[in-house]
Design a protein around this motif. Structure first.
Motif, PDB file in Angstrom:
ATOM      1  N   ALA A   1      22.598 -30.421  41.170  1.00 18.94           N
ATOM      2  CA  ALA A   1      23.668 -30.296  42.092  1.00 18.94           C
ATOM      3  C   ALA A   1      23.363 -29.434  43.228  1.00 18.94           C
ATOM      4  O   ALA A   1      23.405 -29.552  44.836  1.00 18.94           O
ATOM      5  CB  ALA A   1      25.030 -30.128  41.632  1.00 18.94           C
TER       6      ALA A   1
ATOM      7  N   ILE B   1      25.677 -24.170  30.066  1.00 17.63           N
ATOM      8  CA  ILE B   1      26.654 -23.736  31.401  1.00 17.63           C
ATOM      9  C   ILE B   1      27.290 -22.611  30.816  1.00 17.63           C
ATOM     10  O   ILE B   1      27.306 -21.372  31.129  1.00 17.63           O
ATOM     11  CB  ILE B   1      27.365 -24.578  32.045  1.00 17.63           C
TER      12      ILE B   1
ATOM     13  N   ARG C   1      29.855 -34.855  39.035  1.00 19.74           N
ATOM     14  CA  ARG C   1      28.730 -35.437  38.214  1.00 19.74           C
ATOM     15  C   ARG C   1      29.493 -35.463  36.514  1.00 19.74           C
ATOM     16  O   ARG C   1      29.379 -36.459  35.883  1.00 19.74           O
ATOM     17  CB  ARG C   1      27.745 -34.726  37.983  1.00 19.74           C
TER      18      ARG C   1
ATOM     19  N   ASN D   1      26.967 -28.690  29.272  1.00 14.68           N
ATOM     20  CA  ASN D   1      28.169 -27.695  29.242  1.00 14.68           C
ATOM     21  C   ASN D   1      27.826 -26.495  28.249  1.00 14.68           C
ATOM     22  O   ASN D   1      28.395 -25.517  28.635  1.00 14.68           O
ATOM     23  CB  ASN D   1      29.329 -28.450  28.819  1.00 14.68           C
TER      24      ASN D   1
ATOM     25  N   VAL E   1      22.537 -29.935  35.191  1.00 17.02           N
ATOM     26  CA  VAL E   1      23.844 -30.418  35.929  1.00 17.02           C
ATOM     27  C   VAL E   1      23.779 -29.465  37.374  1.00 17.02           C
ATOM     28  O   VAL E   1      23.820 -30.083  38.628  1.00 17.02           O
ATOM     29  CB  VAL E   1      25.104 -30.298  35.493  1.00 17.02           C
ATOM     30  N   VAL E   2      23.917 -28.126  37.099  1.00 20.27           N
ATOM     31  CA  VAL E   2      23.954 -27.179  38.274  1.00 20.27           C
ATOM     32  C   VAL E   2      22.913 -27.140  39.223  1.00 20.27           C
ATOM     33  O   VAL E   2      23.215 -27.254  40.471  1.00 20.27           O
ATOM     34  CB  VAL E   2      24.641 -25.787  37.601  1.00 20.27           C
TER      35      VAL E   2
ATOM     36  N   ARG F   1      30.096 -31.212  43.761  1.00 24.87           N
ATOM     37  CA  ARG F   1      28.840 -32.025  43.133  1.00 24.87           C
ATOM     38  C   ARG F   1      28.705 -31.846  41.821  1.00 24.87           C
ATOM     39  O   ARG F   1      28.420 -33.121  41.026  1.00 24.87           O
ATOM     40  CB  ARG F   1      27.516 -32.030  43.684  1.00 24.87           C
ATOM     41  N   VAL F   2      28.849 -30.999  40.992  1.00 23.84           N
ATOM     42  CA  VAL F   2      29.175 -30.488  39.671  1.00 23.84           C
ATOM     43  C   VAL F   2      30.246 -31.272  39.179  1.00 23.84           C
ATOM     44  O   VAL F   2      30.084 -32.072  38.010  1.00 23.84           O
ATOM     45  CB  VAL F   2      29.129 -29.179  39.356  1.00 23.84           C
TER      46      VAL F   2
ATOM     47  N   HIS G   1      34.440 -24.426  33.908  1.00 27.19           N
ATOM     48  CA  HIS G   1      32.955 -24.163  34.283  1.00 27.19           C
ATOM     49  C   HIS G   1      32.691 -24.145  35.678  1.00 27.19           C
ATOM     50  O   HIS G   1      32.152 -23.487  36.150  1.00 27.19           O
ATOM     51  CB  HIS G   1      32.123 -25.412  33.485  1.00 27.19           C
ATOM     52  N   ALA G   2      33.488 -25.129  36.330  1.00 28.53           N
ATOM     53  CA  ALA G   2      33.230 -25.345  37.755  1.00 28.53           C
ATOM     54  C   ALA G   2      33.850 -24.169  38.645  1.00 28.53           C
ATOM     55  O   ALA G   2      33.071 -23.520  39.453  1.00 28.53           O
ATOM     56  CB  ALA G   2      33.810 -26.520  38.291  1.00 28.53           C
TER      57      ALA G   2
ATOM     58  N   THR H   1      27.817 -27.344  46.341  1.00 28.77           N
ATOM     59  CA  THR H   1      27.159 -27.562  44.827  1.00 28.77           C
ATOM     60  C   THR H   1      28.294 -27.752  43.893  1.00 28.77           C
ATOM     61  O   THR H   1      28.171 -28.376  43.161  1.00 28.77           O
ATOM     62  CB  THR H   1      26.446 -26.115  44.680  1.00 28.77           C
ATOM     63  N   ILE H   2      29.324 -27.070  43.852  1.00 25.54           N
ATOM     64  CA  ILE H   2      30.418 -27.338  42.823  1.00 25.54           C
ATOM     65  C   ILE H   2      31.172 -28.347  42.986  1.00 25.54           C
ATOM     66  O   ILE H   2      31.523 -29.089  41.942  1.00 25.54           O
ATOM     67  CB  ILE H   2      31.475 -26.027  43.173  1.00 25.54           C
TER      68      ILE H   2
END
Length: 386
Positions: free
Chosen positions: A229, A301, A256, A298, A225-226, A252-253, A202-203, A249-250
């Motif tokens: 972040a 996302i 978390r 998730n 989440v995103v 931090r995702v 996902h990231a 950003t990524i």
């Protein structure tokens, strides 16, 4: 990186390893799972991952993820989680590095095409193919086929996504010779590798899709989440150029999601109170997991990525072409095994048979994107020599 914890009681331990199908002397300098990891890294299948699609076909850009970079990122995340939980990092890393060895060219498009072609002959699944690669297809040792990995690595590779109540034909065939206890869960190390795969997937697909222009900052603000972040990254990184904001950003995702897995797993372990790795295997549910809110995040996302990236018209065009290439190469070679290189033709036998289908499937699954494309041209274009 934080210092390693003392091993958890429920971690896999080398002293209780069930060994290898073909007995070998132990190494004086490496644990069994360090040796497994090294054998995976040195395998032909692992090297070819650098030219296999994740979402974007290899020639579409140098910065997009491939199966190789994805596997390395999964291994990094998996080791981080394993360290915090007191699990065996080397076994976790070996499983993370090996989990995609069975993927065919062109990502899920190639897998879908191969599964359709193999439907009359037992189907195709990249997880089962990964086990086939490490137990049969790799030819590096005089004494045996495959890599002769430990039972713990093979068990984790076969069922890292959970018990296999209806295993594929090859997994069932291998299990009859070397039982892997398919009806139970895998070790916590294997479960960590599976969750690390989700986190990395996902990231980095958010990262690659953002880079490719499939969506913009404003499209991500509503995502669980995103969005938080992104807001945090914007506050902490005022006036930075967009690429840096994307990276801020990524990361931090990822942080978390890792924190969530470690917290939820610790809670489940406290309830189960396992005394050994076998207690994890006999549990009635996975021990390594996201919290319910993170699992839902998730899912959201994933839906966003399907709508905005995996089904984008540019990706759809490449997916359609990739499926056609795999389907046509399979049909041509299965219908006429005389078109195969000599060593593969000897394995395939008579055209049109189940044996020929299995051989062509192995041949195709081992191809890189580039080789599959070139093989298609060699088989269909009169101007290209064979």
């Amino acid at each position: 990186m934080s210092p390693p914890r003392d091993p958890a009681p429920w971690a896999v331990r080398k002293e209780s390893s069930r060994g290898r199908l073909h007995p070998e002397p132990e190494s004086a300098t490496r644990t069994p799972w360090q040796r497994d990891r090294d054998r995976i890294i040195h395998s032909s299948a692992f090297r070819k991952l650098q030219y296999k699609t994740q979402v974007f076909v290899n020639h579409e850009g140098d910065f997009y993820r491939t199966r190789l970079t994805h596997s390395i990122e999964v291994a990094q995340i998996a080791r981080s989680i394993a360290r915090q939980l007191g699990l065996d990092e080397d076994l976790t890393e070996a499983l993370a590095l090996a989990h995609d060895l069975g993927h065919p060219p062109f990502g899920h498009a190639g897998e879908d095409a191969l599964a359709a072609a193999m439907k009359p002959f037992g189907g195709f699944d990249h997880n089962a193919q990964s086990l086939r690669v490490v137990t049969l297809m790799e030819s590096r040792y005089a004494a045996f086929d495959g890599l002769n990995l430990t039972w713990e690595t093979l068990e984790g590779l076969a069922k890292h996504n959970g018990p296999l109540h209806h295993p594929s034909p090859y997994v069932a065939e291998y299990d009859a010779v070397h039982p892997l206890e398919l009806d139970g869960y895998a070790s916590a190390e294997a479960q960590v590798a599976a969750l690390a795969d989700d986190i990395a997937y996902h990231a980095h697909d958010l990262d690659d899709g953002w880079r490719a222009g499939f969506f913009a900052l404003a499209d991500l603000q509503h995502l669980p989440v995103v969005g938080p972040a992104l807001a945090e990254a914007e506050r902490a990184s005022l006036d930075v150029p967009p690429p840096r904001l994307r990276h801020e950003t990524i990361r931090r995702v990822i942080h978390r999601m890792i924190t969530d897995v470690v917290g939820e797993t610790s809670r489940r372990v406290a309830v189960l109170d396992p005394a050994s790795a076998d207690d994890i295997r006999r549990a009635s549910a996975p021990v390594v997991a996201f919290t319910a809110p993170m699992a839902e995040a998730n899912r959201v996302i994933k839906e966003f990525l399907f709508a905005r990236m995996y089904r984008h018209w540019r990706v759809n065009r490449m997916t359609a072409k990739a499926r056609r290439v795999v389907a046509e190469v399979f049909a041509l070679l299965h219908g006429h095994t005389g078109l195969l290189p000599d060593d593969w033709r000897a394995r395939a036998g008579e055209s049109g048979t189940a044996r020929a289908a299995a051989t062509v499937c192995d041949y195709l699954a081992g191809m890189t994107d580039r080789y599959a494309r070139d093989e298609h041209l060699r088989l269909t274009d009169l101007s290209v020599s064979g």
